[in-house]
Design an enzyme around this catalytic site. Structure first.
Site, PDB file in Angstrom:
ATOM      1  N   THR A  40      -7.671 -50.632 -20.351  1.00 45.23           N
ATOM      2  CA  THR A  40      -7.326 -50.934 -21.881  1.00 45.23           C
ATOM      3  C   THR A  40      -5.388 -50.270 -21.655  1.00 45.23           C
ATOM      4  OG1 THR A  40      -7.747 -48.860 -22.956  1.00 45.23           O
ATOM      5  CG2 THR A  40      -8.785 -50.972 -23.510  1.00 45.23           C
ATOM      6  N   ARG A  44      -2.291 -35.535 -19.860  1.00 46.42           N
ATOM      7  CA  ARG A  44      -2.191 -34.100 -19.218  1.00 46.42           C
ATOM      8  C   ARG A  44      -3.006 -33.529 -19.312  1.00 46.42           C
ATOM      9  NH1 ARG A  44       1.372 -30.131 -21.243  1.00 46.42           N
ATOM     10  NH2 ARG A  44       1.519 -31.379 -23.546  1.00 46.42           N
ATOM     11  N   ASP A  62      -2.254 -41.055 -25.659  1.00 48.76           N
ATOM     12  CA  ASP A  62      -3.318 -40.298 -24.754  1.00 48.76           C
ATOM     13  C   ASP A  62      -2.385 -39.922 -23.508  1.00 48.76           C
ATOM     14  OD1 ASP A  62      -5.179 -42.415 -25.945  1.00 48.76           O
ATOM     15  OD2 ASP A  62      -4.482 -44.088 -25.131  1.00 48.76           O
ATOM     16  N   SER A  79      -1.598 -55.013 -19.919  1.00 45.16           N
ATOM     17  CA  SER A  79      -0.715 -55.384 -19.223  1.00 45.16           C
ATOM     18  C   SER A  79      -0.820 -56.279 -18.673  1.00 45.16           C
ATOM     19  CB  SER A  79       0.307 -54.107 -19.635  1.00 45.16           C
ATOM     20  OG  SER A  79       0.262 -52.926 -20.825  1.00 45.16           O
ATOM     21  N   ASN A 132      -7.100 -43.170 -15.821  1.00 43.40           N
ATOM     22  CA  ASN A 132      -6.781 -44.466 -16.170  1.00 43.40           C
ATOM     23  C   ASN A 132      -6.743 -45.526 -14.687  1.00 43.40           C
ATOM     24  OD1 ASN A 132      -6.914 -43.946 -18.384  1.00 43.40           O
ATOM     25  ND2 ASN A 132      -4.927 -44.588 -19.045  1.00 43.40           N
ATOM     26  N   ASP A 142       5.090 -58.010  -7.963  1.00 42.27           N
ATOM     27  CA  ASP A 142       6.096 -56.444  -7.900  1.00 42.27           C
ATOM     28  C   ASP A 142       4.717 -55.029  -8.076  1.00 42.27           C
ATOM     29  OD1 ASP A 142       8.258 -57.345  -9.501  1.00 42.27           O
ATOM     30  OD2 ASP A 142       7.485 -57.737 -11.186  1.00 42.27           O
TER      31      ASP A 142
END
Length: 304
Positions: free
Chosen positions: A188, A78, A73, A193, A147, A177
């Site tokens: 995803t 890129r 990914d 995360s 993303n 954070d």
């Protein structure tokens, strides 16, 4: 002459060898191959001859009907930069671990050659975000992401203080954070995360998810694509940093304001087939579905 741009994961011999074999197949079909200048030497050593060498910068895919990516990914992100402003679609061949953006695996290479030769792939457009950074009322940086755009603390030992805003109205203040502003495509990735929801790609929405926030109200937010997300870095000392797709960064001194909106230019992804996103989730995350007795399975048994 038909032209296809190849983008290869730098430093992976497997990617170079597979890309070289693919280039040979295209050339035998009369399709010209373009390669990026940083990758040209390795591809030439692997047997890619007479390829057109282009500079690795936004717009590199101009004049190419397709960009084929060999990597994960990160390499596809890129490639999306290289296609920016060209409307050239991206077709990913996964050599990474999860590869949510990729459409094919190495085992599918014969099908990829056929589909490229026949132009039988379809193209879907993915929502992006445009990002601006303002300091003291002056725009100091602009960027974009497929993303996510993430505001993070720049020092591990200090918590980042931010005020978040939706459509010119304050929503909450977090010591955290960081904050992830994601697209459905990015749901995803970092968003996942950070504990954000998975959103089907065809859903048009923007997501805001705090990272390790010390607050009673610190829930993921899903808003309209016409909304504007804003994050202001407050407090006295802790500075932040803006990351777009984990690739492009900008410093955020105290007092910075980051605004995230639906992007003006989508990213175009080439698809070989119309697979269910639910099936993709199950396959990529190895989700347990044993014992499923759904409608499709019952219909198949009735035909027997």
């Amino acid at each position: 002459m038909r032209r296809v741009l190849l983008v290869v994961h730098e430093g992976r011999d497997e990617a170079t060898k597979i890309a070289a074999a693919f280039a040979g197949e295209l050339r035998s079909l009369g399709i010209a191959v373009c390669v990026l200048d940083p990758e040209a030497g390795a591809l030439r050593a692997a047997g890619v001859e007479d390829a057109e060498i282009v500079a690795a910068r936004p717009g590199a895919a101009a004049g190419c009907e397709l960009t084929v990516v060999f990597g994960g990914d990160g390499t596809i992100l890129r490639a999306a930069e290289l296609c920016r402003g060209t409307e050239t679609p991206v077709l990913g061949v996964n050599l990474g671990h999860v590869g949510f953006l990729a459409e094919a695996d190495v085992e599918d290479m014969s099908e990829v050659v056929r589909v490229v030769a026949d132009r039988s792939y379809t193209v879907e457009e993915r929502l992006t975000v445009d990002v601006s950074v303002t300091v003291a009322g002056e725009v100091v940086a602009t960027n974009w992401a497929l993303n996510e755009a993430t505001v993070e603390k720049d020092a591990r030992e200090r918590m980042l203080e931010v005020v978040v805003e939706i459509d010119d109205r304050p929503v909450s203040r977090w010591g955290c954070d960081g904050v992830v502003c994601a697209t459905p495509t990015g749901s995803t990735a970092y968003n996942f995360s950070a504990g954000g929801p998975i959103v089907w790609p065809e859903v048009s929405a923007l997501l805001m998810v705090p990272i390790s926030a010390h607050a009673l109200f610190a829930r993921p937010l899903v808003v309209s694509p016409s909304s504007t997300l804003a994050i202001e870095v407050v407090g006295e000392q802790a500075k932040g940093v803006l990351w777009c797709d984990g690739r492009r960064a900008a410093e955020l001194p105290v007092g910075s304001r980051v605004e995230v909106r639906k992007g003006r230019e989508p990213v175009r992804l080439a698809r070989l087939h119309h697979a269910s996103f639910a099936d993709r989730l199950v396959r990529k995350f190895h989700l347990p579905v044993a014992g499923w007795r759904g409608v499709a399975e019952r219909r198949w048994e009735d035909q027997d």
